[in-house]
Every structure is written in C-alpha cells, then in structure tokens.
Design a protein around this motif. Structure first.
Motif, PDB file in Angstrom:
ATOM      1  N   LYS A 127       0.829  -1.204   0.000  1.00 45.92           N
ATOM      2  CA  LYS A 127       0.000   0.000   0.000  1.00 45.92           C
ATOM      3  C   LYS A 127       0.864   1.256   0.000  1.00 45.92           C
ATOM      4  O   LYS A 127       0.541   2.253  -0.664  1.00 45.92           O
ATOM      5  CB  LYS A 127      -0.933   0.002   1.211  1.00 45.92           C
ATOM      6  CG  LYS A 127      -1.896   1.185   1.236  1.00 45.92           C
ATOM      7  CD  LYS A 127      -2.831   1.109   2.445  1.00 45.92           C
ATOM      8  CE  LYS A 127      -3.798   2.300   2.447  1.00 45.92           C
ATOM      9  NZ  LYS A 127      -4.724   2.232   3.623  1.00 45.92           N
ATOM     10  N   ALA A 128       1.966   1.210   0.740  1.00 47.00           N
ATOM     11  CA  ALA A 128       2.862   2.360   0.790  1.00 47.00           C
ATOM     12  C   ALA A 128       3.449   2.662  -0.582  1.00 47.00           C
ATOM     13  O   ALA A 128       3.656   3.828  -0.941  1.00 47.00           O
ATOM     14  CB  ALA A 128       3.992   2.099   1.785  1.00 47.00           C
ATOM     15  N   MET A 129       3.673   1.628  -1.390  1.00 45.40           N
ATOM     16  CA  MET A 129       4.247   1.817  -2.717  1.00 45.40           C
ATOM     17  C   MET A 129       3.201   2.196  -3.761  1.00 45.40           C
ATOM     18  O   MET A 129       3.474   2.995  -4.665  1.00 45.40           O
ATOM     19  CB  MET A 129       4.979   0.550  -3.160  1.00 45.40           C
ATOM     20  CG  MET A 129       6.284   0.302  -2.428  1.00 45.40           C
ATOM     21  SD  MET A 129       7.220  -1.075  -3.126  1.00 45.40           S
ATOM     22  CE  MET A 129       6.183  -2.466  -2.671  1.00 45.40           C
ATOM     23  N   LEU A 130       1.995   1.626  -3.648  1.00 47.49           N
ATOM     24  CA  LEU A 130       0.997   1.782  -4.709  1.00 47.49           C
ATOM     25  C   LEU A 130      -0.252   2.550  -4.293  1.00 47.49           C
ATOM     26  O   LEU A 130      -1.140   2.769  -5.115  1.00 47.49           O
ATOM     27  CB  LEU A 130       0.575   0.403  -5.229  1.00 47.49           C
ATOM     28  CG  LEU A 130       1.689  -0.496  -5.773  1.00 47.49           C
ATOM     29  CD1 LEU A 130       1.132  -1.855  -6.159  1.00 47.49           C
ATOM     30  CD2 LEU A 130       2.374   0.157  -6.968  1.00 47.49           C
ATOM     31  N   GLY A 131      -0.307   2.945  -3.035  1.00 47.21           N
ATOM     32  CA  GLY A 131      -1.521   3.584  -2.527  1.00 47.21           C
ATOM     33  C   GLY A 131      -1.915   4.856  -3.234  1.00 47.21           C
ATOM     34  O   GLY A 131      -3.097   5.199  -3.306  1.00 47.21           O
ATOM     35  N   GLU A 132      -0.939   5.579  -3.799  1.00 49.14           N
ATOM     36  CA  GLU A 132      -1.256   6.817  -4.512  1.00 49.14           C
ATOM     37  C   GLU A 132      -1.779   6.550  -5.917  1.00 49.14           C
ATOM     38  O   GLU A 132      -2.417   7.412  -6.511  1.00 49.14           O
ATOM     39  CB  GLU A 132      -0.018   7.711  -4.587  1.00 49.14           C
ATOM     40  CG  GLU A 132       0.435   8.243  -3.230  1.00 49.14           C
ATOM     41  CD  GLU A 132       1.585   9.214  -3.356  1.00 49.14           C
ATOM     42  OE1 GLU A 132       2.008   9.479  -4.503  1.00 49.14           O
ATOM     43  OE2 GLU A 132       2.067   9.707  -2.320  1.00 49.14           O
ATOM     44  N   GLN A 133      -1.500   5.341  -6.446  1.00 48.70           N
ATOM     45  CA  GLN A 133      -1.937   5.018  -7.802  1.00 48.70           C
ATOM     46  C   GLN A 133      -3.329   4.395  -7.843  1.00 48.70           C
ATOM     47  O   GLN A 133      -4.021   4.481  -8.852  1.00 48.70           O
ATOM     48  CB  GLN A 133      -0.949   4.048  -8.458  1.00 48.70           C
ATOM     49  CG  GLN A 133       0.319   4.702  -8.977  1.00 48.70           C
ATOM     50  CD  GLN A 133       1.273   5.083  -7.869  1.00 48.70           C
ATOM     51  OE1 GLN A 133       1.491   4.297  -6.960  1.00 48.70           O
ATOM     52  NE2 GLN A 133       1.831   6.279  -7.925  1.00 48.70           N
ATOM     53  N   MET A 134      -3.749   3.757  -6.749  1.00 45.73           N
ATOM     54  CA  MET A 134      -5.064   3.109  -6.743  1.00 45.73           C
ATOM     55  C   MET A 134      -5.641   3.101  -5.336  1.00 45.73           C
ATOM     56  O   MET A 134      -4.898   3.097  -4.355  1.00 45.73           O
ATOM     57  CB  MET A 134      -4.964   1.681  -7.297  1.00 45.73           C
ATOM     58  CG  MET A 134      -4.061   0.760  -6.497  1.00 45.73           C
ATOM     59  SD  MET A 134      -3.915  -0.895  -7.227  1.00 45.73           S
ATOM     60  CE  MET A 134      -2.850  -0.550  -8.619  1.00 45.73           C
ATOM     61  N   LYS A 135      -6.950   3.131  -5.267  1.00 44.44           N
ATOM     62  CA  LYS A 135      -7.658   3.108  -3.993  1.00 44.44           C
ATOM     63  C   LYS A 135      -8.306   1.738  -3.809  1.00 44.44           C
ATOM     64  O   LYS A 135      -9.137   1.321  -4.624  1.00 44.44           O
ATOM     65  CB  LYS A 135      -8.721   4.211  -3.951  1.00 44.44           C
ATOM     66  CG  LYS A 135      -8.172   5.611  -4.176  1.00 44.44           C
ATOM     67  CD  LYS A 135      -7.145   5.992  -3.106  1.00 44.44           C
ATOM     68  CE  LYS A 135      -6.599   7.403  -3.339  1.00 44.44           C
ATOM     69  NZ  LYS A 135      -5.529   7.742  -2.360  1.00 44.44           N
ATOM     70  N   LEU A 136      -7.920   1.055  -2.753  1.00 38.01           N
ATOM     71  CA  LEU A 136      -8.454  -0.267  -2.469  1.00 38.01           C
ATOM     72  C   LEU A 136      -8.786  -0.382  -0.990  1.00 38.01           C
ATOM     73  O   LEU A 136      -8.171   0.303  -0.156  1.00 38.01           O
ATOM     74  CB  LEU A 136      -7.413  -1.348  -2.813  1.00 38.01           C
ATOM     75  CG  LEU A 136      -6.961  -1.458  -4.278  1.00 38.01           C
ATOM     76  CD1 LEU A 136      -5.763  -2.397  -4.374  1.00 38.01           C
ATOM     77  CD2 LEU A 136      -8.101  -1.948  -5.151  1.00 38.01           C
ATOM     78  N   PRO A 137      -9.728  -1.239  -0.630  1.00 41.95           N
ATOM     79  CA  PRO A 137     -10.022  -1.471   0.790  1.00 41.95           C
ATOM     80  C   PRO A 137      -8.805  -2.071   1.495  1.00 41.95           C
ATOM     81  O   PRO A 137      -7.989  -2.758   0.868  1.00 41.95           O
ATOM     82  CB  PRO A 137     -11.187  -2.466   0.753  1.00 41.95           C
ATOM     83  CG  PRO A 137     -11.775  -2.344  -0.609  1.00 41.95           C
ATOM     84  CD  PRO A 137     -10.642  -1.995  -1.519  1.00 41.95           C
ATOM     85  N   ASP A 138      -8.711  -1.827   2.782  1.00 38.06           N
ATOM     86  CA  ASP A 138      -7.578  -2.344   3.543  1.00 38.06           C
ATOM     87  C   ASP A 138      -7.466  -3.859   3.467  1.00 38.06           C
ATOM     88  O   ASP A 138      -6.352  -4.412   3.466  1.00 38.06           O
ATOM     89  CB  ASP A 138      -7.693  -1.907   5.006  1.00 38.06           C
ATOM     90  CG  ASP A 138      -7.355  -0.433   5.192  1.00 38.06           C
ATOM     91  OD1 ASP A 138      -6.708   0.155   4.290  1.00 38.06           O
ATOM     92  OD2 ASP A 138      -7.747   0.138   6.235  1.00 38.06           O
ATOM     93  N   ARG A 143      -4.313  -8.606   1.639  1.00 35.19           N
ATOM     94  CA  ARG A 143      -4.150  -9.828   0.844  1.00 35.19           C
ATOM     95  C   ARG A 143      -2.991  -9.685  -0.138  1.00 35.19           C
ATOM     96  O   ARG A 143      -2.222 -10.638  -0.343  1.00 35.19           O
ATOM     97  CB  ARG A 143      -5.450 -10.166   0.112  1.00 35.19           C
ATOM     98  CG  ARG A 143      -6.535 -10.726   1.028  1.00 35.19           C
ATOM     99  CD  ARG A 143      -7.618 -11.434   0.236  1.00 35.19           C
ATOM    100  NE  ARG A 143      -8.390 -10.520  -0.591  1.00 35.19           N
ATOM    101  CZ  ARG A 143      -9.468  -9.876  -0.193  1.00 35.19           C
ATOM    102  NH1 ARG A 143      -9.917 -10.032   1.048  1.00 35.19           N
ATOM    103  NH2 ARG A 143     -10.129  -9.079  -1.023  1.00 35.19           N
ATOM    104  N   LEU A 144      -2.877  -8.515  -0.741  1.00 35.13           N
ATOM    105  CA  LEU A 144      -1.754  -8.272  -1.658  1.00 35.13           C
ATOM    106  C   LEU A 144      -0.428  -8.371  -0.927  1.00 35.13           C
ATOM    107  O   LEU A 144       0.540  -8.961  -1.428  1.00 35.13           O
ATOM    108  CB  LEU A 144      -1.886  -6.887  -2.303  1.00 35.13           C
ATOM    109  CG  LEU A 144      -2.872  -6.732  -3.455  1.00 35.13           C
ATOM    110  CD1 LEU A 144      -2.986  -5.263  -3.848  1.00 35.13           C
ATOM    111  CD2 LEU A 144      -2.420  -7.562  -4.656  1.00 35.13           C
ATOM    112  N   ASN A 145      -0.383  -7.783   0.240  1.00 36.28           N
ATOM    113  CA  ASN A 145       0.847  -7.811   1.031  1.00 36.28           C
ATOM    114  C   ASN A 145       1.235  -9.243   1.389  1.00 36.28           C
ATOM    115  O   ASN A 145       2.401  -9.649   1.261  1.00 36.28           O
ATOM    116  CB  ASN A 145       0.650  -6.980   2.303  1.00 36.28           C
ATOM    117  CG  ASN A 145       1.952  -6.468   2.882  1.00 36.28           C
ATOM    118  OD1 ASN A 145       2.751  -5.850   2.178  1.00 36.28           O
ATOM    119  ND2 ASN A 145       2.170  -6.708   4.155  1.00 36.28           N
TER     120      ASN A 145
END
Length: 202
Positions: A127-138, A143-145
């Motif tokens: 999320k820290a790397m991609l959070g600015e590019q896309m909005k997803l639920p925590d 799950r991605l992490n």
C-alpha cells in the motif's frame, strides 16, 4: 530503465560468468591477480570472477543512487551487505555455495521486513508503494501484502532447490531469467486479479 538499473548487478554477474566460462584459463589468471596471486582452479574461475563483478557492481549501484538521490533504500544496503559477506566467503574459500545463499537471504529479508512492518508497525508495504496510484479497501491491500510475502518466501526456497540440485550454470541462468520471469508472471497475475476486482466494484 528502472528495471534494467535494478537488475544491473545481476546482468553483469550473468555476463561475466558466461564470458569466464568460455575463457576459464584467462579468467583464472584474472581472479588470481585480483586475489593477490592465490591459486585458482579454472573450473571455479567463472563463479569467482562473477562474484567479484557483482560485488563491485552492487557497490557502484549504491554509489550512483546516493549521488543522484542522496538517499539509499535500506534493502539496497542489505543487498550490498549480503553480497559482500557471502561473496567474500565464496572468494576466500573458492566455494560457490556461499554466493548461492545470497538471493535466498535477500528474498527472505524482503518477506521478513514486510511481515514485521505489517504485524508490529501496522504498515502495509504494498500500500505504501501503490496507494497513490489506486484506492483499495484495507482487506485487499492486506491480501496483496501477504501474497508478496508468500512469493518472496517461495522464491527463497526455489533458489536453494535450483542452487543445490542443479549445475552452477543452471543456477546462474535461473538467477537472471527464472527469477525475473517468475516475478514478471506474478506481477501479471496480481494485476489481472486487481483489474477484475476493480471492474466488479464499478
């Protein structure tokens, strides 16, 4: 360009190993000179020369990042530390087993740092790397992490399987093409799953 820069030490490791494999006697002479005249078995020369090259290349990569950006990511420092320690042991004992452990330990360092950040610091590395590019639920970020943590753990094991059950030449090929190919495939799968999720949420 960023990908090529990140792979710079691995590409040079691969290229120097292949060149030395085609010219083992000459490579043995170069390595002996670099190691202060120590006797070098031509059969070991390719991995020894490649190890010297990857140590220098990793140090040069960090120096360039520091010069351009003034800050070096912690994982690059860890990578340098691992390659210096395990590469140095490979050179000292003329035994490729030490440098073969380096990718596994780096993969597991990635997984461990992500796991510690998630459990104890409540931070999601993806999320820290991609959070600015896309909005997803925590929950999706979590799950991605976990998927990336699992991937790095599996890659660490797979590196050891290839390193200690196949030839050194096969391991060198896997280090560049296998590792890069599996990571690319994993990214594509993750991207496809995210695209499907975002389409369903519209």
């Amino acid at each position: 360009m960023k990908l090529l820069f990140d792979l710079f030490p691995v590409i040079l490791f691969f290229a120097s190993f292949k060149y030395a494999g085609a010219h083992p006697e000459a490579a043995a002479g170069w390595v002996a000179g670099l190691l202060g005249g120590a006797a070098v078995n031509p059969a070991q020369a390719p991995i020894l020369l490649a190890t010297i090259v990857v140590i220098v290349a990793t140090a040069a990569q960090i120096a360039w990042v520091h010069f351009r950006h003034g800050k070096v990511d912690k994982m690059l420092w860890i990578s340098l530390g691992l390659v210096v320690v395990f590469g140095g042991m490979t050179l000292a004992f003329q035994n490729e087993a030490f440098i073969m452990w380096k990718p596994t330990l780096l993969y597991w360092a990635f997984a461990g740092s992500m796991l510690i950040a998630a459990w104890f610091m409540k931070k999601n590395a993806i999320k820290a790397m991609l959070g600015e590019q896309m909005k997803l639920p925590d929950a999706v970020w979590d799950r991605l992490n976990l998927a990336w943590i699992g991937f790095f753990l599996v890659m660490g094991v797979l590196n050891l399987v290839v390193a200690f059950n196949f030839s050194t030449d096969t391991w060198v090929n896997f280090k560049l093409f296998g590792g890069m190919g599996l990571m690319f495939a994993f990214v594509l799968v993750q991207g496809a799953m995210l695209s499907k999720y975002m389409e369903e949420e519209k």
